[in-house]
Motif scaffolding. Structure first.
Motif, PDB file in Angstrom:
ATOM      1  N   ALA A  21      -4.410  72.091  64.516  1.00  0.00           N
ATOM      2  CA  ALA A  21      -3.084  72.768  64.203  1.00  0.00           C
ATOM      3  C   ALA A  21      -2.806  73.903  64.829  1.00  0.00           C
ATOM      4  O   ALA A  21      -3.811  74.637  65.332  1.00  0.00           O
ATOM      5  CB  ALA A  21      -3.430  73.087  62.534  1.00  0.00           C
ATOM      6  N   LEU A  24      -1.280  77.635  61.847  1.00  0.00           N
ATOM      7  CA  LEU A  24      -1.658  76.979  60.955  1.00  0.00           C
ATOM      8  C   LEU A  24      -0.781  77.626  59.474  1.00  0.00           C
ATOM      9  O   LEU A  24      -0.855  76.584  58.733  1.00  0.00           O
ATOM     10  CB  LEU A  24      -3.215  77.399  60.741  1.00  0.00           C
ATOM     11  CG  LEU A  24      -4.063  76.481  59.510  1.00  0.00           C
ATOM     12  CD1 LEU A  24      -3.568  75.098  59.614  1.00  0.00           C
ATOM     13  CD2 LEU A  24      -5.357  76.825  59.424  1.00  0.00           C
ATOM     14  N   LEU A  54       0.852  69.922  63.222  1.00  0.00           N
ATOM     15  CA  LEU A  54      -0.434  69.403  63.102  1.00  0.00           C
ATOM     16  C   LEU A  54      -0.254  68.126  63.963  1.00  0.00           C
ATOM     17  O   LEU A  54       0.445  67.599  63.965  1.00  0.00           O
ATOM     18  CB  LEU A  54      -0.527  68.953  61.515  1.00  0.00           C
ATOM     19  CG  LEU A  54      -0.331  70.145  60.513  1.00  0.00           C
ATOM     20  CD1 LEU A  54      -0.318  69.379  59.145  1.00  0.00           C
ATOM     21  CD2 LEU A  54      -1.590  71.148  60.570  1.00  0.00           C
TER      22      LEU A  54
END
Length: 62
Positions: A21, A24, A54
């Motif tokens: 990620a 995030l 992601l």
């Protein structure tokens, strides 16, 4: 300002799973910003950063 990136790698022969990620917590900000006075435009101009990303990757060795 702090950005959080993360990566998790799980290996089980013969495969590898990678989860990652970037940004995030989806922190939003302008990478560049120009006021209308200096840009010569009717409004201020800003360029936002990339949103949260992601990723998943599965690799198999044989």
């Amino acid at each position: 300002m702090h950005l959080v990136n993360a990566r998790l790698i799980v290996e089980r022969s013969p495969w590898t799973l990678t989860l990652s990620a970037e940004n995030l917590f989806n922190k939003r900000y302008n990478t560049d910003y120009f006021s209308a006075f200096f840009a010569g435009t009717p409004t201020d101009v800003g360029f936002p950063n990339s949103p949260r990303q992601l990723n998943a990757k599965l690799s198999v060795r044989f």
